[in-house]
Design a protein around this motif. Sequence first.
Motif, short mmCIF file in Angstrom:
data_model
loop_
_atom_site.label_atom_id
_atom_site.label_comp_id
_atom_site.label_asym_id
_atom_site.label_seq_id
_atom_site.Cartn_x
_atom_site.Cartn_y
_atom_site.Cartn_z
N THR A 27 6.37 2.90 9.66
CA THR A 27 5.18 2.26 8.94
C THR A 27 4.63 1.10 10.22
O THR A 27 5.55 0.34 10.58
N GLU A 43 -2.05 3.61 3.80
CA GLU A 43 -1.73 3.15 2.36
C GLU A 43 -1.80 1.41 2.56
O GLU A 43 -2.20 1.14 3.56
N GLU A 45 -0.25 -0.80 2.10
CA GLU A 45 0.64 -1.85 2.81
C GLU A 45 0.79 -1.49 4.18
O GLU A 45 1.50 -2.23 4.99
#
Length: 131
Positions: A27, A43, A45
Motif C-alpha cells: 500500500t 481505497e 486508506e
Amino acid sequence: MAGETDLDALLQTLKPALVDGVFVFATVDAVPDGLVPRMVFREAEGVTLILLREEAETLGLPYEFPSRMITLDVHSSLEAVGFMARISTALAAKNMGVNPVAGFYHDHLFVPENRADDAMDVLHNIAAGRA
C-alpha cells in the motif's frame, strides 16, 4: 464480447494457468513513477498495489502476502453467479486462503506462494468434475 455466465460451462472449460513470478501486496499513497504494477486499486486508506516481489524490494516498499498468480483461462462474465464462490470454497476446504481479482476477460487468483501446486491440483480437479 460477452463472457460466459453458465456456471457448469465455466467450471467444465476452466483452464488454470500459473503465472511466472512471486507477487506481493503493498500500500502506498501514490504509484511510484515508472512502476507498472499488475493491479492498482484506490481505497480510502491508500493505494493497493499488486506487484512482483522484486519490484517491491527494489523500491523498498513494505509488502505482505507473497503469492503466486493463477489466471483462470475462461472468459467469465462479470455477472457470472457462483463461479468464484465454487472455487474459493474448494480452496478453503484445503485450508487455503485466496485473494481473487476480476479482470474484464478473466479471473485471477493470488494464492500463498508455497501452496501454488496445491491450488492448481484443486482447480484441475474442479475442471475434471472431481471436486
